[in-house]
Motif scaffolding. Structure first.
Motif, PDB file in Angstrom:
ATOM      1  N   GLN A 150       0.821  -1.216   0.000  1.00 24.58           N
ATOM      2  CA  GLN A 150       0.000   0.000   0.000  1.00 24.58           C
ATOM      3  C   GLN A 150       0.852   1.261   0.000  1.00 24.58           C
ATOM      4  N   SER A 151       1.990   1.238   0.700  1.00 22.80           N
ATOM      5  CA  SER A 151       2.822   2.436   0.811  1.00 22.80           C
ATOM      6  C   SER A 151       3.473   2.822  -0.514  1.00 22.80           C
ATOM      7  N   LEU A 152       3.542   1.876  -1.455  1.00 19.95           N
ATOM      8  CA  LEU A 152       4.164   2.138  -2.748  1.00 19.95           C
ATOM      9  C   LEU A 152       3.184   2.013  -3.912  1.00 19.95           C
ATOM     10  N   ARG A 153       1.946   1.664  -3.624  1.00 22.05           N
ATOM     11  CA  ARG A 153       0.976   1.434  -4.693  1.00 22.05           C
ATOM     12  C   ARG A 153       0.793   2.654  -5.608  1.00 22.05           C
ATOM     13  N   PRO A 154       0.641   3.879  -5.067  1.00 23.29           N
ATOM     14  CA  PRO A 154       0.518   5.035  -5.974  1.00 23.29           C
ATOM     15  C   PRO A 154       1.743   5.217  -6.870  1.00 23.29           C
ATOM     16  N   TRP A 155       2.915   4.954  -6.330  1.00 20.33           N
ATOM     17  CA  TRP A 155       4.157   5.035  -7.100  1.00 20.33           C
ATOM     18  C   TRP A 155       4.130   4.009  -8.234  1.00 20.33           C
ATOM     19  N   GLY A 156       3.764   2.782  -7.900  1.00 28.72           N
ATOM     20  CA  GLY A 156       3.702   1.741  -8.913  1.00 28.72           C
ATOM     21  C   GLY A 156       2.699   2.056 -10.006  1.00 28.72           C
ATOM     22  N   GLU A 157       1.539   2.577  -9.634  1.00 31.22           N
ATOM     23  CA  GLU A 157       0.512   2.911 -10.623  1.00 31.22           C
ATOM     24  C   GLU A 157       0.968   4.058 -11.527  1.00 31.22           C
ATOM     25  N   PHE A 158       1.701   5.010 -10.946  1.00 30.47           N
ATOM     26  CA  PHE A 158       2.240   6.113 -11.747  1.00 30.47           C
ATOM     27  C   PHE A 158       3.208   5.588 -12.801  1.00 30.47           C
ATOM     28  N   LEU A 159       4.121   4.711 -12.403  1.00 30.28           N
ATOM     29  CA  LEU A 159       5.097   4.158 -13.342  1.00 30.28           C
ATOM     30  C   LEU A 159       4.415   3.281 -14.386  1.00 30.28           C
ATOM     31  N   ALA A 160       3.367   2.570 -13.978  1.00 26.11           N
ATOM     32  CA  ALA A 160       2.630   1.743 -14.929  1.00 26.11           C
ATOM     33  C   ALA A 160       1.970   2.602 -15.996  1.00 26.11           C
ATOM     34  N   THR A 161       1.420   3.735 -15.590  1.00 27.07           N
ATOM     35  CA  THR A 161       0.778   4.647 -16.545  1.00 27.07           C
ATOM     36  C   THR A 161       1.773   5.150 -17.580  1.00 27.07           C
ATOM     37  N   ALA A 162       3.047   5.236 -17.193  1.00 29.88           N
ATOM     38  CA  ALA A 162       4.094   5.695 -18.115  1.00 29.88           C
ATOM     39  C   ALA A 162       4.548   4.591 -19.068  1.00 29.88           C
ATOM     40  N   GLY A 163       3.993   3.381 -18.927  1.00 27.16           N
ATOM     41  CA  GLY A 163       4.321   2.300 -19.840  1.00 27.16           C
ATOM     42  C   GLY A 163       5.321   1.291 -19.331  1.00 27.16           C
TER      43      GLY A 163
END
Length: 254
Positions: A30-43
């Motif tokens: 959970q503490s890194l989920r927003p970070w992971g989703e941001f990087l995923a959006t970048a491809g």
């Protein structure tokens, strides 16, 4: 063992550049989920595993040790190797320490390292005496939730499992002893107002990574869990810029 709601691992299949995200001690994805989703959006292809003993109960975590947590990350790294041309490793707190260990072990297989308030040093009195304390008490008060931003909470244990904590000094000693093996680019985000990890860890990195491959960015408006704090966007965009700078293959958007 049932998981805490929100503690689930996160995976995203993207392009040929993979990122392995490592959460911290007693924390969850959970503490890194927003970070992971941001990087995923970048491809990017993103892997954010849940470390053994985390996200369930501190009692279960007391039956695990650092070798178990690292082994889970190593498996995730091997999986990314089978699907990606290049891999970056990134982590928060103890996850940052684990990211450095992956870079030490896998060498050029790791393209670069991003660490947020990494923990590399025995600078807490509790951990210094944990091998003795574990004989008398199973847990002590937790250190989770060091976040400056109002209304934001970290999904983590409210108790620190002492038997698990007692294994950390051996990890720190090992990682420190082989830091010179890290020649990959390294980006560290450091909060001077960190109430969990002292500045010793960043000082060690400055002293040992002398090949010009270390860049440190200070976060002046964030506490320890900076990935959920006021400057989270700086971490997200900074890490993506880091990947763009050091990757040799282009990013692929979904």
């Amino acid at each position: 063992m049932p998981l805490m709601p929100g503690a689930e691992p996160y995976h995203h299949e993207g392009g040929q550049i993979g990122v392995l995200l490592c959460h911290g001690f007693t924390g969850t994805p959970q503490s890194l989920r927003p970070w992971g989703e941001f990087l995923a959006t970048a491809g990017l292809t993103v892997s954010l595993p849940r470390l053994p003993g985390h996200g369930t109960t501190w009692q279960e975590m007391n039956r695990t040790r650092w070798e178990d947590w690292y082994a889970e990350l190593d498996l995730a790294f091997a999986d990314l190797q089978g699907r990606c041309a290049e891999i970056f490793v990134m982590g928060l707190s103890l996850g940052g320490c684990m990211a450095f260990r992956l870079a030490e072990v896998h060498g050029t297989g790791v393209r670069g390292v991003v660490a947020v308030n990494p923990s590399l040093s025995l600078d807490a009195p509790l951990l210094r005496f944990a091998p003795l304390i574990k004989l008398f008490v199973p847990s002590v008060a937790g250190l989770a939730g060091d976040i400056k931003k109002p209304g934001v909470s970290e999904l983590a244990y409210t108790r620190t499992p002492v038997r698990a904590a007692a294994t950390l000094p051996r990890l720190w000693t090992l990682v420190q002893s082989e830091l010179e093996r890290i020649t990959q680019p390294v980006l560290v985000f450091h909060s001077p107002q960190d109430h969990v990890v002292k500045p010793t860890s960043v000082r060690i990195l400055r002293e040992r990574l002398t090949g010009g491959n270390l860049d440190v960015i200070e976060l002046t408006d964030s506490f320890h869990v900076a990935t959920l704090d006021n400057e989270a966007d700086r971490i997200f965009t900074g890490s993506l810029d880091f990947v763009r700078t050091h990757a040799s293959v282009p990013l692929q958007r979904d």
